[in-house]
Each structure stands twice: as C-alpha cells, then as structure tokens.
Design a protein around this motif. Structure first.
Motif, PDB file in Angstrom:
ATOM      1  N   VAL A  39       0.880  -1.167   0.000  1.00  0.00           N
ATOM      2  CA  VAL A  39       0.000   0.000   0.000  1.00  0.00           C
ATOM      3  C   VAL A  39       0.918   1.218   0.000  1.00  0.00           C
ATOM      4  CG1 VAL A  39      -1.762   1.300   1.262  1.00  0.00           C
ATOM      5  CG2 VAL A  39      -1.880  -1.202   1.162  1.00  0.00           C
ATOM      6  N   ALA A  40       0.877   1.976  -1.073  1.00  0.00           N
ATOM      7  CA  ALA A  40       1.711   3.167  -1.189  1.00  0.00           C
ATOM      8  C   ALA A  40       1.158   4.239  -0.251  1.00  0.00           C
ATOM      9  CB  ALA A  40       1.727   3.662  -2.630  1.00  0.00           C
ATOM     10  N   PRO A  41       2.003   5.009   0.420  1.00  0.00           N
ATOM     11  CA  PRO A  41       1.527   5.975   1.408  1.00  0.00           C
ATOM     12  C   PRO A  41       0.436   6.926   0.901  1.00  0.00           C
ATOM     13  CG  PRO A  41       3.891   5.750   1.586  1.00  0.00           C
ATOM     14  CD  PRO A  41       3.464   4.958   0.370  1.00  0.00           C
ATOM     15  N   ALA A  42       0.487   7.294  -0.349  1.00  0.00           N
ATOM     16  CA  ALA A  42      -0.543   8.185  -0.902  1.00  0.00           C
ATOM     17  C   ALA A  42      -1.603   7.422  -1.699  1.00  0.00           C
ATOM     18  CB  ALA A  42       0.111   9.248  -1.782  1.00  0.00           C
ATOM     19  N   GLY A  43      -1.497   6.105  -1.745  1.00  0.00           N
ATOM     20  CA  GLY A  43      -2.457   5.316  -2.522  1.00  0.00           C
ATOM     21  C   GLY A  43      -2.282   5.490  -4.013  1.00  0.00           C
ATOM     22  N   ARG A  98      -4.575   6.546   9.732  1.00  0.00           N
ATOM     23  CA  ARG A  98      -5.635   7.215   8.979  1.00  0.00           C
ATOM     24  C   ARG A  98      -5.221   7.395   7.518  1.00  0.00           C
ATOM     25  NH1 ARG A  98      -5.515  12.063  10.903  1.00  0.00           N
ATOM     26  NH2 ARG A  98      -6.389  11.399  12.895  1.00  0.00           N
ATOM     27  N   ALA A  99      -3.997   7.858   7.288  1.00  0.00           N
ATOM     28  CA  ALA A  99      -3.505   8.060   5.917  1.00  0.00           C
ATOM     29  C   ALA A  99      -3.428   6.732   5.167  1.00  0.00           C
ATOM     30  CB  ALA A  99      -2.145   8.740   5.948  1.00  0.00           C
ATOM     31  N   THR A 100      -3.025   5.667   5.860  1.00  0.00           N
ATOM     32  CA  THR A 100      -2.932   4.351   5.232  1.00  0.00           C
ATOM     33  C   THR A 100      -4.318   3.839   4.862  1.00  0.00           C
ATOM     34  OG1 THR A 100      -0.898   3.885   6.424  1.00  0.00           O
ATOM     35  CG2 THR A 100      -2.106   1.986   5.543  1.00  0.00           C
TER      36      THR A 100
END
Length: 171
Positions: A39-43, A98-100
C-alpha cells in the motif's frame, strides 16, 4: 501458530488488541512496505512493483509462497479489504493509520474500477499484478464490489447500519 503473514494479521487492530506503538509498527513495517502488502503511502502505487502493484495481496509479497499465486495465496479479495478497512478505523486517531486507510481505499477502488472499465467484470478476487489481463476467479461476483464500497463509506456516501460495536462509535 500460522507462520504466514496475511491481511488477517491486521484484523487484530479491529479488536483494539495493539498499543498505538504496535499499530504504527504493523502499518509501517507491513502494510506500507512495498515488498510485503504494497500500500503506497498516498495510494498512488508509487514504488510498487508490477508483481504487487495493486496492494493487499492475501499473503505477503515477500513470502516464498506468493510468486506462484494460488486461490488463497496472493490474490486480492474484497472481503479482506473491507475487514482491514474496518480494523484501521479503530486507530483513526493515529495519522499514519488514517492516511494508510485512505491510501488502501484509493488502491482497492482503483483495482476494481480498472477491471470494470477494461472488461466489465467485478471479480471474485483480483490478481495483484499490474498487467493482469482479467479476473483470477469468477468474473462477476458480489463481494468484489466491496473494493469500491470502502471508498463510498470513506467518502461518507454510505453509512453501514450493522457494524461491530466498537465501529458504530466512529459513524
């Protein structure tokens, strides 16, 4: 004891079984690791390999059992994505979690939409590979749409009425 690491390892977060520090380590060391759950940090898929492009395979991409891909070994599943999403909600007070969660929504919905636009399929399960040509299971299966449901919930366009007790507090 099962030695394989899978998305079910994140379900412990849904039970609030981890300390905040443990939750952060689980997310940063496993979910955000492009060699494990991708899962890339920014999606935005940045840094993901073609083999684990879409993220959240049903077994860690670093596991020796991942490369051959089997029904429950490496494919991406809507029910797992939904349960991981709900689990991440329990640690919403932690910015990295939350960001993930938001990044997971972007990647899972992108995977579902890509298949819909390319083939008009909502897959039973999806290949984690970037250039997979089609579904890896049944081509029109109801739980594949859970990949998009998590974004509808995240964006406030759908509020589930029957959630496990701790999650009801969030909504």
């Amino acid at each position: 004891f099962y030695r394989r690491i899978s998305p079910t390892s994140f379900y412990a977060l849904g039970a609030r079984a981890a300390t905040d520090e443990q939750a952060i380590q689980l997310i940063t060391g496993w979910m955000l690791n492009r060699n494990r759950f991708c899962v890339a940090p920014a999606g935005d898929f940045v840094g993901n390999s073609d083999e684990c492009y879409w993220g959240l395979p049903s077994i860690a991409a670093s596991d020796p059992a991942f490369p051959p891909l089997g029904y429950w070994r490496g494919y991406v599943w809507g029910p797992m994505a939904l349960l991981v999403y709900w689990s991440l909600l329990e640690y919403d007070h932690l910015p990295v979690v939350r960001a993930t969660r938001k990044a997971l929504c972007r990647q899972m919905t992108s995977l579902m939409i890509w298949h819909w636009r390319a083939h008009r399929h909502i897959c039973e399960n999806f290949s984690p590979h970037r250039n997979a040509t089609d579904c890896s299971g049944t081509k029109f299966y109801h739980w594949g749409a859970l990949m998009g449901l998590i974004t509808m919930v995240e964006d406030g366009r759908y509020t589930p009425l029957l959630l496990p007790t701790p999650l009801r507090e969030f909504f």
